[in-house]
Write a protein that holds these residues in place. Structure first.
Motif, PDB file in Angstrom:
ATOM      1  N   PHE A 172     -17.117 -17.348  20.818  1.00 24.24           N
ATOM      2  CA  PHE A 172     -17.917 -16.148  21.102  1.00 24.24           C
ATOM      3  C   PHE A 172     -18.084 -16.065  22.614  1.00 24.24           C
ATOM      4  O   PHE A 172     -19.078 -16.555  23.170  1.00 24.24           O
ATOM      5  CB  PHE A 172     -19.255 -16.312  20.390  1.00 24.24           C
ATOM      6  N   THR A 204     -16.919 -22.207   9.495  1.00 28.17           N
ATOM      7  CA  THR A 204     -16.177 -21.596  10.597  1.00 28.17           C
ATOM      8  C   THR A 204     -16.157 -22.571  11.778  1.00 28.17           C
ATOM      9  O   THR A 204     -17.203 -23.038  12.217  1.00 28.17           O
ATOM     10  CB  THR A 204     -16.831 -20.279  11.048  1.00 28.17           C
ATOM     11  N   HIS A 226     -21.290 -23.788  10.845  1.00 28.61           N
ATOM     12  CA  HIS A 226     -20.640 -23.137  11.996  1.00 28.61           C
ATOM     13  C   HIS A 226     -20.528 -24.113  13.159  1.00 28.61           C
ATOM     14  O   HIS A 226     -21.527 -24.722  13.565  1.00 28.61           O
ATOM     15  CB  HIS A 226     -21.474 -21.939  12.443  1.00 28.61           C
TER      16      HIS A 226
ATOM     17  N   ASN B 223     -20.048 -15.730  14.180  1.00 29.84           N
ATOM     18  CA  ASN B 223     -19.657 -16.117  12.821  1.00 29.84           C
ATOM     19  C   ASN B 223     -20.848 -16.197  11.860  1.00 29.84           C
ATOM     20  O   ASN B 223     -21.979 -16.440  12.271  1.00 29.84           O
ATOM     21  CB  ASN B 223     -18.998 -17.500  12.834  1.00 29.84           C
ATOM     22  N   LEU B 224     -20.570 -16.024  10.578  1.00 31.72           N
ATOM     23  CA  LEU B 224     -21.530 -16.273   9.488  1.00 31.72           C
ATOM     24  C   LEU B 224     -22.805 -15.441   9.616  1.00 31.72           C
ATOM     25  O   LEU B 224     -23.895 -15.880   9.226  1.00 31.72           O
ATOM     26  CB  LEU B 224     -21.878 -17.774   9.406  1.00 31.72           C
ATOM     27  N   VAL B 225     -22.663 -14.256  10.163  1.00 38.15           N
ATOM     28  CA  VAL B 225     -23.793 -13.338  10.300  1.00 38.15           C
ATOM     29  C   VAL B 225     -23.846 -12.429   9.073  1.00 38.15           C
ATOM     30  O   VAL B 225     -22.812 -11.996   8.568  1.00 38.15           O
ATOM     31  CB  VAL B 225     -23.642 -12.498  11.593  1.00 38.15           C
ATOM     32  N   HIS B 226     -25.056 -12.150   8.610  1.00 41.17           N
ATOM     33  CA  HIS B 226     -25.260 -11.248   7.471  1.00 41.17           C
ATOM     34  C   HIS B 226     -25.959  -9.976   7.925  1.00 41.17           C
ATOM     35  O   HIS B 226     -27.013 -10.034   8.558  1.00 41.17           O
ATOM     36  CB  HIS B 226     -26.124 -11.933   6.411  1.00 41.17           C
ATOM     37  N   VAL B 240     -25.838 -13.464  17.444  1.00 43.97           N
ATOM     38  CA  VAL B 240     -25.291 -14.819  17.516  1.00 43.97           C
ATOM     39  C   VAL B 240     -25.212 -15.419  16.110  1.00 43.97           C
ATOM     40  O   VAL B 240     -25.785 -14.883  15.157  1.00 43.97           O
ATOM     41  CB  VAL B 240     -26.126 -15.660  18.506  1.00 43.97           C
ATOM     42  N   THR B 241     -24.544 -16.525  15.977  1.00 44.85           N
ATOM     43  CA  THR B 241     -24.207 -17.100  14.676  1.00 44.85           C
ATOM     44  C   THR B 241     -25.391 -17.228  13.712  1.00 44.85           C
ATOM     45  O   THR B 241     -26.495 -17.562  14.097  1.00 44.85           O
ATOM     46  CB  THR B 241     -23.556 -18.485  14.853  1.00 44.85           C
ATOM     47  N   GLN B 242     -25.097 -16.956  12.441  1.00 39.59           N
ATOM     48  CA  GLN B 242     -26.027 -17.180  11.324  1.00 39.59           C
ATOM     49  C   GLN B 242     -27.270 -16.286  11.381  1.00 39.59           C
ATOM     50  O   GLN B 242     -28.274 -16.574  10.722  1.00 39.59           O
ATOM     51  CB  GLN B 242     -26.406 -18.670  11.230  1.00 39.59           C
ATOM     52  N   VAL B 243     -27.202 -15.202  12.136  1.00 40.23           N
ATOM     53  CA  VAL B 243     -28.271 -14.196  12.089  1.00 40.23           C
ATOM     54  C   VAL B 243     -28.259 -13.522  10.720  1.00 40.23           C
ATOM     55  O   VAL B 243     -27.197 -13.346  10.110  1.00 40.23           O
ATOM     56  CB  VAL B 243     -28.060 -13.145  13.205  1.00 40.23           C
ATOM     57  N   GLY B 244     -29.441 -13.140  10.249  1.00 41.43           N
ATOM     58  CA  GLY B 244     -29.539 -12.382   9.006  1.00 41.43           C
ATOM     59  C   GLY B 244     -30.402 -11.145   9.192  1.00 41.43           C
ATOM     60  O   GLY B 244     -31.589 -11.274   9.507  1.00 41.43           O
ATOM     61  N   GLN B 260     -29.395 -17.895  14.225  1.00 35.74           N
ATOM     62  CA  GLN B 260     -30.272 -18.117  13.061  1.00 35.74           C
ATOM     63  C   GLN B 260     -31.538 -17.263  13.085  1.00 35.74           C
ATOM     64  O   GLN B 260     -32.452 -17.494  12.283  1.00 35.74           O
ATOM     65  CB  GLN B 260     -30.632 -19.612  12.909  1.00 35.74           C
ATOM     66  N   SER B 261     -31.620 -16.277  13.976  1.00 36.92           N
ATOM     67  CA  SER B 261     -32.770 -15.377  13.921  1.00 36.92           C
ATOM     68  C   SER B 261     -32.574 -14.385  12.775  1.00 36.92           C
ATOM     69  O   SER B 261     -31.484 -14.271  12.215  1.00 36.92           O
ATOM     70  CB  SER B 261     -32.974 -14.666  15.259  1.00 36.92           C
TER      71      SER B 261
ATOM     72  N   ASN C 223     -25.771 -12.477  -0.175  1.00 41.64           N
ATOM     73  CA  ASN C 223     -24.626 -13.014   0.569  1.00 41.64           C
ATOM     74  C   ASN C 223     -24.931 -14.356   1.251  1.00 41.64           C
ATOM     75  O   ASN C 223     -26.068 -14.639   1.595  1.00 41.64           O
ATOM     76  CB  ASN C 223     -24.206 -12.034   1.667  1.00 41.64           C
ATOM     77  N   LEU C 224     -23.888 -15.130   1.493  1.00 39.68           N
ATOM     78  CA  LEU C 224     -23.947 -16.354   2.316  1.00 39.68           C
ATOM     79  C   LEU C 224     -24.959 -17.368   1.804  1.00 39.68           C
ATOM     80  O   LEU C 224     -25.562 -18.118   2.576  1.00 39.68           O
ATOM     81  CB  LEU C 224     -24.250 -15.999   3.786  1.00 39.68           C
ATOM     82  N   THR C 241     -30.408 -13.594   0.920  1.00 35.84           N
ATOM     83  CA  THR C 241     -29.352 -14.050   1.832  1.00 35.84           C
ATOM     84  C   THR C 241     -29.645 -15.370   2.555  1.00 35.84           C
ATOM     85  O   THR C 241     -30.766 -15.621   2.979  1.00 35.84           O
ATOM     86  CB  THR C 241     -29.050 -12.955   2.874  1.00 35.84           C
ATOM     87  N   GLN C 242     -28.612 -16.184   2.688  1.00 35.53           N
ATOM     88  CA  GLN C 242     -28.626 -17.414   3.494  1.00 35.53           C
ATOM     89  C   GLN C 242     -29.559 -18.487   2.949  1.00 35.53           C
ATOM     90  O   GLN C 242     -29.898 -19.438   3.658  1.00 35.53           O
ATOM     91  CB  GLN C 242     -28.938 -17.086   4.970  1.00 35.53           C
ATOM     92  N   GLN C 260     -33.108 -17.150   3.879  1.00 37.23           N
ATOM     93  CA  GLN C 260     -33.054 -18.378   4.691  1.00 37.23           C
ATOM     94  C   GLN C 260     -33.985 -19.482   4.188  1.00 37.23           C
ATOM     95  O   GLN C 260     -34.182 -20.477   4.885  1.00 37.23           O
ATOM     96  CB  GLN C 260     -33.317 -18.074   6.179  1.00 37.23           C
ATOM     97  N   ARG C 278     -37.664 -18.172   4.747  1.00 37.13           N
ATOM     98  CA  ARG C 278     -37.737 -19.383   5.579  1.00 37.13           C
ATOM     99  C   ARG C 278     -38.519 -20.536   4.966  1.00 37.13           C
ATOM    100  O   ARG C 278     -38.649 -21.593   5.598  1.00 37.13           O
ATOM    101  CB  ARG C 278     -38.354 -19.082   6.951  1.00 37.13           C
TER     102      ARG C 278
END
Lengths: 315, 315, 315
Positions: A172, A204, A226, B223-226, B240-244, B260-261, C223-224, C241-242, C260, C278
Motif C-alpha cells: 500500500f 494477504t 494481513h 487489503n481485507l477491508v469491508h 488502511v487494512t482491515q477497516v470495516g 482496523q478502524s 463478510n470477512l 462483519t470481521q 469485529q 468489538r
C-alpha cells in the motif's frame, strides 16, 4: 535504463549514462541502483549510500557522497513514485519460457501457470490457483484452490497455502501530489515464503516495494491475516487469525501474535515475544521472551493490573 | 410489475395497476417506485415521498401524501423483504448480448465474462476473474486473479483491483419474522467504483439494497477491508487494512481511516478527517480536518490525555 | 488401520490388532477410535472413555479404563499429531465415482466438481467455485464465484455462499516438538452448514480436527468472518462483519455477535445473547438474553458505566 533518461522523465538535468537496474533504500542500494531521501531523519544513511544516484532536496545535495549522483528535486518521494513505474515489469508476460513442473506434481484443471515459473516435485496445485510469471515453488507443497501467487514470488518446500490466500499483491504505497492526486509507488519487490510454512485461508501477504517481504521457515499463519510490504516474519512465529502487520514490521524468531493483534509498522519485535489477542504494538519490543497486551501495548502483567484498577473504578 | 399484483402477493387489497419498476427509500423514490415506512422517526420523509406506493402501518396511513398509494400492513419492513425478491434479477443470465471488449485488452484464460458486460480498452483481466452480467469496466483497468465483480456493478478507468477482492456481494439485510425466521432483503442495487481507484486483496464491497454503494475517484483501499451496503467513500479517501465500514456510512472527501478502524453505520464523516488505527466511529463527525481515536471515538488529543490518565492510574 | 501398526510408528510396544477407523476426543471416541490425554484437567474424561486406545503419559496409565488400551508415551499430543497424518484422506481423489448433479442445477464454466460429490436440484454453482471430493450440497443453494468448499463438507438447502468464501480449510492445529518444529495435527473432520444459511464474501470456516464444525439452520454471517475448527454456531445466530470465533466456541441459538467482536475459544455463549461490536468474549456466558460489551467482556450496562467513569476521569 540509463540514468540520464530517467532524469529526463523528471525534468532533471543529468548527463551520466550509468545503467540503472532498479530502485532501493539508501543503505541497500548498490552502484546500479537509484535511491531517495525524503525524511531528514535518514540523512546519516545518505552519507553512507553506495547508490548510483539519489533523489534529494537541494538542502541535502552537499551530503551526497562522492560516487553517487545527486538528482535534485523538490519532492523526492513523489519523484520516486513517478520513476517506480519505469521499473515495473509487465503485469502478465506473453513471451518467455514455459513453466517447468517437477515429477509427481499434480496440476488440477483451471490452474494458470505463468511463464518461466518452476514448480517442484510432489506438489499439488489445486483448481483455480494462479501461479504468476517467474514464480518458484519447492517440493511437496500444496497450493489450495483459488490461491493467487503474483509474479516473481517464491514459496519453499513442504509448505501449505490454504484457499483464497493472496501472496505478492502490491504493498500500500503512494506519494501525495499537491493537487490531491496519489501517485502509485510501483511495488517492484516480491514475497519469499520459506520451507515448512502453513498459511491459512484468505490471507494477504503484500510484495515489497524494494527487495522482499519474508516469511521464514516453520511459520504458522491462521486465516484472514494481513502482512504488509517489507515485513519479515521470523522462523517459527505464529500469527493467529485476523492479525494485521503494518509495513516493515520485523518479527524475530518464535514471536506469537494473538488473534486480531496488530502492529503500527516500522518496528521490531524481540524473539519469543507473545502479543496477546487484540494487542496493538506501537513501538519496538527489544527484550525477548516477554508477554504484552493492550493498545497502546504494555506488559501483560501491567495490563492485568490495569484491569484490576478498572474493576475497582466500577465499584 | 403492476402494483395490484404486488399487493396481492402480500394479501393487501389494492386495485391500482400502476407499473412499479423498483424499490427505493421514502425520499429517493419516484412515481414508478415502491417504498416503506417502518421506523416512525422517518415520518417527515413519508410526507415528502413521491413514490407510487408505500408500505405503511395503519397508524401512519393518513400521513401518506396524495398521489401515493398506501399499502397498509402490520410489518412494513417484513413486507418489503417479501417483495424485494420480485425485483431481484436472475443470479446468472443465460440470454442477452455477449460481452464487448475494447482494443488492446487482455482477457486471460479461465476468466468468465457475463452477458452484456462492457470492458474498456487497454485493460488486463487476469485468470480466474469473474465479471458478472451487465458489468461495465473503463479503460486501462487491471483486474487481478480470482476477483469477483457481481452483476450490474461498474468499475471506472485507470483502476486496479487486487486478487480475491469481491465487488457487489449482497449487503447484510433481512427482516425478522415472528417465528424467528429471517427473510432476505434482496439487494437490488449495485456498486460503482470510480476512476483512479486502487483496491487491495481480499476486500469485500457490498452492493446497495437500493441504488449504489459508491467508491469515488482517487480512493485507495488496502487489503481485507469491508465496505457495507450503501456506503459512500468520498474522493481521495484512504482506508488502511482491515477497516470495516457498516451500512450507509458516508465518508466525505479525503477521509483517512487507520488500520482496523470501523464505523457503526448510518453516519457521516467530515472531509479531511483522520481516524487513528482501531478507532471506532460511533457518531457523525461534522467538523472537518480533525483527528480522532479510540472506541467510543474521541478527539485524538483527548485520547492521548486518556492514555496519560491511565498511566497515572497504574503508578 | 491396525492398532499395533499405529503404535509401531510411534515406537510404542502394542500387540493388539484392533481396527482403528479414526481419532476422536476422550468422551466421543467409540471402540474403533483412538484418543489422547495431554492436559490433566481431563482425567475424569479418561475414566469414562470408550475408545479402543488412548495415548497417555505413564502417570495416568492406571486410570485408563478396562477395554481401552493404554499407549504410554512422553508427549501424547505430539504423538497424536504424528499419527493424525495416517488418517488424513488424500488432498484430491483421482479415483471414485463422479459427481451427481440434480435437476435444473446450473453449473457454470470453470467450476471444479470433486469425485463423489452430490449437488441437489435447482442450485447455481458459479464460475470459479471449487467443490471438493465427497461434498454434499442440498437443493436451491447458490454458490457464488471463487468459493472453495474443501472435501467431505456439507452445505444444506436454500443456502447462499458469497464469493471468495472458504469452507473446510484446515483448523489451526499443531503440536510443539522440543526442537522448535511444529507438527501438524491433520484436521480430519469437516464442516456442516445447515439449511437457510447465508454466508457473506471472503469468510473462512475451518474444518474440525475430529467430527464437525457446525453452522446450524437459519444462521446469517456477514463478510470477512472467521470461524475456527470445532465451533458450533447455533440456529438463527447472526455474525456481523470481521467477527472471529476461536476454536471450539459454542454459540447457542440466536446469539448476535457485533462487528469485529471475537471469542477466545473453548467457551459457550447462552441463547439470545448479544455481544456488542468489538466485544471480546473471554469466558462462557451462561445467562441467556443479556447484552455484553468490551474486552475483557462485561455486561453492556457496566460498560456504559465505565465509559461514564472515563469521561469523568478526563474532566
Amino acid at each position: 535504463m540509463k540514468l540520464n533518461k530517467i532524469a529526463e522523465t523528471l525534468n532533471i538535468q543529468c548527463d551520466k549514462d550509468i545503467e540503472i537496474l532498479g530502485l532501493n533504500t539508501l543503505l541497500d542500494s548498490n552502484e546500479n541502483q537509484l535511491t531517495f531521501l525524503e525524511n531528514k531523519k535518514y540523512v546519516n544513511d545518505l552519507e553512507k549510500t553506495k547508490a548510483a544516484a539519489v533523489l534529494v532536496k537541494e538542502e541535502f545535495a552537499l551530503k551526497v557522497p562522492k560516487g553517487t549522483t545527486a538528482l535534485v528535486c523538490d519532492e523526492p518521494y513523489l519523484s520516486l513514485a513517478y520513476i517506480s513505474k519505469l521499473f515495473a515489469p509487465k503485469v502478465v508476460e506473453t513471451n518467455g519460457e514455459d513453466c517447468i513442473v517437477g515429477e509427481n506434481t499434480t496440476i488440477m484443471p483451471n490452474v494458470y501457470l505463468g511463464k518461466g515459473s518452476i514448480i517442484g516435485s510432489n506438489c499439488t496445485i489445486m483448481a483455480g490457483a494462479f501461479i504468476g510469471d517467474n514464480v518458484t515453488i519447492g517440493d511437496n507443497t500444496i497450493i489450495y484452490p483459488n490461491v493467487t501467487v503474483y509474479r516473481d514470488c517464491k514459496v519453499g518446500s513442504d509448505s501449505i497455502i490454504h484457499a483464497g490466500t493472496v501472496i505478492g499483491s502490491d504493498g500500500f504505497g503512494f506519494a501525495n501530489r499537491k493537487d490531491g492526486k496519489y501517485i502509485k509507488i510501483y511495488q517492484n519487490g516480491n514475497v519469499i515464503v520459506g520451507n515448512d510454512v502453513e498459511i491459512g485461508a484468505n490471507c494477504t501477504i503484500d510484495r515489497a516495494v524494494f527487495q522482499s517481504t519474508i516469511i521464514e521457515d516453520g511459520v504458522r499463519i491462521d486465516n484472514l491475516v494481513h502482512i504488509a510490504h517489507n515485513c519479515k516474519v521470523g522462523r517459527g512465529s505464529i500469527l493467529v487469525t485476523q492479525v494485521g502487520l503494518s509495513g516493515s514490521t520485523i518479527l524475530n524468531e518464535y514471536v506469537v501474535m494473538g488473534g486480531q493483534s496488530a502492529t503500527t509498522g516500522h518496528l521490531e519485535i524481540a524473539p519469543f515475544t507473545t502479543i496477546s489477542a487484540r494487542g496493538g504494538v506501537t513501538k519496538s519490543i527489544t527484550e525477548p521472551k516477554k508477554q504484552w497486551a493492550g493498545f497502546p501495548i504494555m506488559e501483560h502483567r501491567i495490563w492485568l493490573r490495569l484491569q484490576g484498577k478498572i474493576a475497582k473504578l466500577l465499584k
